[in-house]
Design an enzyme around this catalytic site. Structure first.
Site, mmCIF file in Angstrom:
data_model
loop_
_atom_site.group_PDB
_atom_site.id
_atom_site.type_symbol
_atom_site.label_atom_id
_atom_site.label_comp_id
_atom_site.label_asym_id
_atom_site.label_seq_id
_atom_site.Cartn_x
_atom_site.Cartn_y
_atom_site.Cartn_z
ATOM 1 N N GLU A 1 0.832 -1.123 -0.147
ATOM 2 C CA GLU A 1 0.000 -0.160 0.105
ATOM 3 C C GLU A 1 0.962 1.219 -0.058
ATOM 4 O O GLU A 1 1.813 1.296 0.989
ATOM 5 C CB GLU A 1 -1.141 -0.049 1.293
ATOM 6 C CG GLU A 1 -1.914 1.097 1.315
ATOM 7 C CD GLU A 1 -1.635 2.555 1.618
ATOM 8 O OE1 GLU A 1 -1.958 3.381 1.179
ATOM 9 O OE2 GLU A 1 -0.564 2.690 2.406
ATOM 10 N N CYS B 1 -5.076 5.545 5.987
ATOM 11 C CA CYS B 1 -4.805 4.338 5.158
ATOM 12 C C CYS B 1 -6.107 3.881 4.705
ATOM 13 O O CYS B 1 -7.161 3.757 5.363
ATOM 14 C CB CYS B 1 -4.147 3.405 6.076
ATOM 15 S SG CYS B 1 -3.851 1.787 5.440
ATOM 16 N N CYS C 1 -5.733 -0.682 6.544
ATOM 17 C CA CYS C 1 -6.053 -1.010 8.156
ATOM 18 C C CYS C 1 -6.976 0.301 8.613
ATOM 19 O O CYS C 1 -6.435 0.869 9.503
ATOM 20 C CB CYS C 1 -4.796 -1.167 8.600
ATOM 21 S SG CYS C 1 -3.413 -0.141 8.264
ATOM 22 N N ARG D 1 0.116 -4.612 11.254
ATOM 23 C CA ARG D 1 1.769 -4.553 10.920
ATOM 24 C C ARG D 1 2.514 -4.177 11.996
ATOM 25 O O ARG D 1 3.681 -3.998 11.939
ATOM 26 C CB ARG D 1 1.809 -3.458 9.984
ATOM 27 C CG ARG D 1 1.116 -3.997 8.638
ATOM 28 C CD ARG D 1 0.905 -2.843 7.355
ATOM 29 N NE ARG D 1 0.661 -3.314 6.058
ATOM 30 C CZ ARG D 1 -0.609 -3.477 5.842
ATOM 31 N NH1 ARG D 1 -1.773 -3.305 6.879
ATOM 32 N NH2 ARG D 1 -0.941 -3.842 4.567
#
Length: 582
Positions: A15, A63, A66, A489
């Site tokens: 991403e 984002c 997420c 993450r």
């Protein structure tokens, strides 16, 4: 000594926008590396002056992957500032939402973002489906949809795409690279699960939507609790969530874990020699509150702490006051010293790339070269993420994490013929970082089954409370707080300063800020950069190994912001020219 400069820009299957420059010696070993984010995030600036109760809705736009975890951290930062403790039902619902995100994120990461670094699609076309079906039983007692007939259908399907020239994202890769090691049959198994995982990620999205209202960008979390009152009171909704969870749990155990074990065994030499190990300093904020004793006092599923130099015998307690961000090598103005997020600034200062040489423009690595700041903890560079959570869990002697990690190491040791569990040191590698995600995904799926039952039992007992009341005018006069927890993450923190009911300052330090950061004021590397050092590249024109290690972190470079006025007209546009080729 002859050295060669490699530029990989853009890094794909992530991403956001990421560039990596690496220097290799005459043995094709990486001796220097630089990671650069080539996009700007401006959410923190946009949030200033706004009602803190609205921050979550905007912060989740940091984002597009997420979203829910940014949403929760922002809400929790405000709750912490207001000293609000949410009800039990809200805590469990938030755990389930975040847990479903883990299942979705980790599965998508391995199969759809990372697997092609280990799996050669073209090799799968040469496989014998019968032998592949037999091979599947080496890695699972009950393989997921890996019978001879099913594998033959998958192989024919891929072959048809190849014949028609419709390979899509499979069309441009480093197929045939010397560092692809799986057999044709093993590749066919992985390709089959790659395609089947596309259906599984849809189920995970449904799970998040049941209590979140929608996916992505859920809507059900508010300062003080959650709004999905009707959903938790409806036994059918809870049953639907549990049914989807149970199916996903089966896929994790019978496909995901098996495929990671298979890859880990074949690439065991890289795990044993520590390829991709990097900093070996790890940090976990801890996450998933297991009781209702309030902020940062509750017991947690994942423990918090810091492990230094790969020393699993010592766990250092986490102290958020020791977190700071440095901009010495980032495209921002600073105060001349690392800044704690409460006092952090976000003032862009783009200085460009070097003039083109040999047809390419290079990063100004001695100056500023990334839009990502350089976070430090107690004046140390650290790695965050699934591997950090496993490492901290082992160092904390956490029973649950130790159980799941040990089980995987025992299976790996058995498949390698060691006669004992593989050494814990193998996790300090690219292979180990990938395995850590699978380990905690299995753990998460099992624990979530208990949480669903806990929610159902609590509602059945008559407790329907989902929100804690508070006096906004009173609590928002002068307050500050932080929301620190573990996104899929890694460690994610949002810090907010509130004055007279408005946001005075806001800073988010995201997992990929910790990991993808450039060098700091002492010239120390970030996690991506350090993990590449010492990696052997089979073919400099096909730097598969760079992708493999970078992808093991699951980069999520925060989304850029486009600003328009209330009538939809563009106010300004900014173009950062990162093209490196003539």
């Amino acid at each position: 000594m002859s050295k060669k400069h490699i530029i990989v820009d853009p890094i794909t299957r992530i991403e956001g926008h990421l560039r990596v420059e690496a220097v290799i010696d005459e043995n094709n070993t990486i001796v220097d590396a630089f990671a650069s984010s080539t996009m700007f995030r401006g959410i923190e600036t946009i949030l200033k002056g706004r009602d803190p109760r609205d921050a979550g809705m905007l912060a989740m736009r940091i984002c597009g992957v997420c979203t829910g975890t940014h949403y929760q951290r922002s809400i929790e930062a405000v709750e912490h500032a207001f000293d609000v403790t949410i009800p039990k039902n809200a805590r469990i619902v938030r755990n389930l939402l975040q847990g479903a995100l883990y299942l979705h994120d980790h599965t998508v990461h391995f199969y759809h973002l990372h697997a092609l670094d280990w799996v050669d699609i073209t090799s799968a076309l040469k496989a014998d489906p019968k032998k592949a079906a037999q091979e599947a039983f080496k890695w699972s007692d009950e393989p997921w949809m890996a019978g001879e007939g099913e594998l033959k259908v998958i192989q024919e399907r891929v072959a048809k795409f190849v014949k028609q020239g419709r390979l899509g994202l499979f069309a441009n890769a480093y197929w045939g690279n010397k560092h692809y090691k799986l057999s044709p049959e093993q590749n066919l198994i992985a390709v089959a699960h790659y395609l089947q995982a596309l259906d599984m990620q849809r189920d995970a999205s449904k799970m998040m939507a049941i209590f979140g209202g929608k996916m992505p960008h859920p809507q059900s979390i508010v300062v003080g609790g959650v709004t999905c009152v009707q959903d938790i009171q409806n036994p059918a909704r809870i049953a639907q969530f549990k049914s989807l969870l149970n199916k996903f749990r089966n896929f994790i155990k019978r496909a995901y874990l098996a495929d990671v074990l298979m890859a880990g065994t074949v690439y065991a030499d890289e795990a044993l020699d520590g390829t991709g190990g990097g900093l070996k300093n790890f940090m976990s904020y801890g996450d998933f509150k297991l009781d209702d004793t309030g902020f940062y006092g509750a017991s947690q599923l994942f423990p918090s702490g810091v492990v230094l130099d790969g020393d699993l015998s010592t766990l250092h307690p986490l102290d958020q006051t020791k977190i700071a961000e440095d901009v010495s090598h980032a495209w921002y103005e600073g105060t001349g010293k690392p800044e704690h997020p409460y006092e952090g600034t976000t003032i862009p200062k783009y200085t460009g790339l070097n003039k083109k040489e040999d047809g390419f423009a290079y990063l100004k690595t001695e100056e500023k070269y990334s839009w990502i700041k350089s976070p430090i903890y107690d004046d140390k560079r650290v790695e965050v993420g699934p591997l950090a959570r496993v490492v901290v869990g082992l160092a904390a002697k956490d029973p649950l994490m130790t159980k799941y990690a040990t089980a995987f190491l025992e299976k790996l040791g058995k498949s390698l013929g060691l006669g004992k569990a593989a050494p814990a040191s193998v996790i300090f590698s690219t292979v180990g970082r990938t395995a850590a995600r699978a380990i905690e995904t299995e753990l998460m799926a099992d624990v979530m089954m208990d949480w669903v039952d806990e929610l159902a039992a609590n509602v059945a007992s008559g407790d329907l409370k989902t929100w804690t009341e508070f006096d906004f005018d009173e609590v928002s006069k002068d307050a500050k707080g932080f929301g620190m927890a573990e996104a899929p993450r890694g460690g994610l923190g949002h810090w907010v300063v509130i004055k007279d009911g408005k946001i005075e300052n806001y800073q988010a330090v995201v997992p990929s800020t910790w990991n993808a950061a450039p060098r700091d004021y002492k010239g120390r590397m970030g996690a991506y950069e350090a993990a590449l050092i010492g990696t052997k590249v089979a073919d400099p024109d096909q730097p598969l190994e760079i992708l493999r290690t970078i992808h093991s972190f699951d980069p999520c470079i925060a989304c850029a912001v486009h600003i328009v006025d209330t009538k939809g007209r563009e106010l300004s546009s900014f173009k950062v020219n990162t093209s490196c080729a003539v």
